[in-house]
Write a protein that holds these residues in place. Structure first.
Motif, PDB file in Angstrom:
ATOM      1  N   THR A  73      -7.156  -2.105  -4.686  1.00 40.37           N
ATOM      2  CA  THR A  73      -8.427  -1.386  -4.677  1.00 40.37           C
ATOM      3  C   THR A  73      -8.537  -0.513  -3.429  1.00 40.37           C
ATOM      4  OG1 THR A  73      -9.473  -3.143  -5.952  1.00 40.37           O
ATOM      5  CG2 THR A  73     -10.935  -1.656  -4.765  1.00 40.37           C
ATOM      6  N   ILE A  74      -8.176  -1.085  -2.270  1.00 38.74           N
ATOM      7  CA  ILE A  74      -8.130  -0.304  -1.029  1.00 38.74           C
ATOM      8  C   ILE A  74      -6.705  -0.308  -0.515  1.00 38.74           C
ATOM      9  CG2 ILE A  74      -8.972  -0.067   1.353  1.00 38.74           C
ATOM     10  CD1 ILE A  74     -11.431  -1.663   0.595  1.00 38.74           C
ATOM     11  N   SER A  75      -6.178   0.870  -0.240  1.00 43.28           N
ATOM     12  CA  SER A  75      -4.836   0.990   0.330  1.00 43.28           C
ATOM     13  C   SER A  75      -4.924   1.826   1.608  1.00 43.28           C
ATOM     14  CB  SER A  75      -3.900   1.675  -0.678  1.00 43.28           C
ATOM     15  OG  SER A  75      -2.654   1.941  -0.087  1.00 43.28           O
ATOM     16  N   ILE A  76      -4.525   1.215   2.710  1.00 38.83           N
ATOM     17  CA  ILE A  76      -4.549   1.881   4.022  1.00 38.83           C
ATOM     18  C   ILE A  76      -3.105   1.970   4.505  1.00 38.83           C
ATOM     19  CG2 ILE A  76      -5.375   1.738   6.413  1.00 38.83           C
ATOM     20  CD1 ILE A  76      -7.712   0.006   5.329  1.00 38.83           C
ATOM     21  N   GLU A  77      -2.617   3.194   4.712  1.00 34.56           N
ATOM     22  CA  GLU A  77      -1.204   3.385   5.066  1.00 34.56           C
ATOM     23  C   GLU A  77      -1.070   4.224   6.337  1.00 34.56           C
ATOM     24  OE1 GLU A  77       1.152   4.859   1.662  1.00 34.56           O
ATOM     25  OE2 GLU A  77      -0.635   4.481   0.449  1.00 34.56           O
ATOM     26  N   GLY A  78      -0.527   3.622   7.363  1.00 32.75           N
ATOM     27  CA  GLY A  78      -0.183   4.346   8.591  1.00 32.75           C
ATOM     28  C   GLY A  78      -1.318   5.119   9.210  1.00 32.75           C
ATOM     29  N   VAL A  79      -2.499   4.515   9.254  1.00 29.24           N
ATOM     30  CA  VAL A  79      -3.688   5.246   9.719  1.00 29.24           C
ATOM     31  C   VAL A  79      -3.796   5.209  11.244  1.00 29.24           C
ATOM     32  CG1 VAL A  79      -6.219   5.180   9.770  1.00 29.24           C
ATOM     33  CG2 VAL A  79      -5.009   5.102   7.595  1.00 29.24           C
TER      34      VAL A  79
END
Length: 243
Positions: A4-10
């Motif tokens: 649902t939530i995908s956080i990549e390399g933020v």
């Protein structure tokens, strides 16, 4: 199944202050992920980036496969799918409790007032605040205000709920009533990302707990494993101070 939530390399900089340093984090459908860590570790900034209240500098965040946009109109559309509950309740003082809850559905979703009122009452009932529908925020306790804020977020029928330290501004005896509502939401299958210092809640309700330190997720595991046998020395130090 996609998260649902995908956080990549933020990454996120405030001027020269590098607050988020390549954060990766996923929240699966109907999962509750609790983010813990010391003050200043970047937890709230990360949460605000998910809802685009902060603009992240680099990386990618997606909600149900859709990248969090940068266009203002698209951001508002995306926010209607993401409920957020803040440390301070942000209720409109000039509106009744029901007015606060129906404002989003009528103004953003263009829902007829009668339908919005029925919907609003159903969510006020869910958080135990139906009898206060005609009251104004100034007459409520902090715990009651926070429950109204949760009902307001739910009235937009969000795909995910974000909680930014929702109990930290409350007197200790009022914390339980808010955590009970959050437990009920988790039981109903709401996807939730929660920044909190309430370790009992994390232990009982979270599917996983992520420990954040100096802008990175240092480790993430099930509550039972992370609280009983953390892998990282820094996690051990943090937990030894608060458990």
């Amino acid at each position: 199944m996609q998260d649902t939530i995908s956080i990549e390399g933020v990454h996120k900089w405030f001027d020269t202050n590098h607050v988020l340093k390549g954060v990766d984090l996923n929240v699966g459908n109907s999962d509750v992920v609790v983010v813990i860590g010391a003050s200043g570790s970047g937890k709230s900034t990360l949460l605000r980036c998910v809802n685009r209240l902060e603009t992240y500098t680099k990386g990618k965040i997606s909600i149900n496969g859709d990248k969090v946009p940068s266009d203002e109109k698209e951001i508002n559309s995306m926010r209607s799918r993401v409920g957020m509950v803040f440390q301070h309740f942000n209720l409109f003082p000039h509106m009744s409790v029901l007015g606060n809850v129906t404002e989003g559905p009528t103004q953003v979703r263009k829902m007829p007032k009668k339908e919005a009122a029925e919907l609003g009452m159903s969510f006020l009932d869910k958080v135990g605040m139906a009898e206060k529908a005609d009251a104004y925020p100034e007459t409520l306790s902090g715990g009651q205000k926070q429950r109204v804020a949760i009902a307001r977020a739910l009235a937009m029928k969000p795909e995910v709920m974000l909680f930014d330290e929702p109990t930290s501004a409350l007197d200790p005896e009022l914390v339980g009533e808010v955590l009970t509502v959050m437990r009920d939401l988790a039981d109903d299958g709401m996807t939730m990302m929660v920044v909190t210092h309430e370790m009992n809640f994390a232990n009982e309700v979270a599917d996983s707990v992520a420990f954040m330190d100096q802008g990175v997720i240092l480790e993430q595991d099930s509550p039972s494993r992370l609280f009983s046998a953390p892998a990282e020395q820094r996690t051990q130090e943090f937990l030894s101070q608060i458990l």
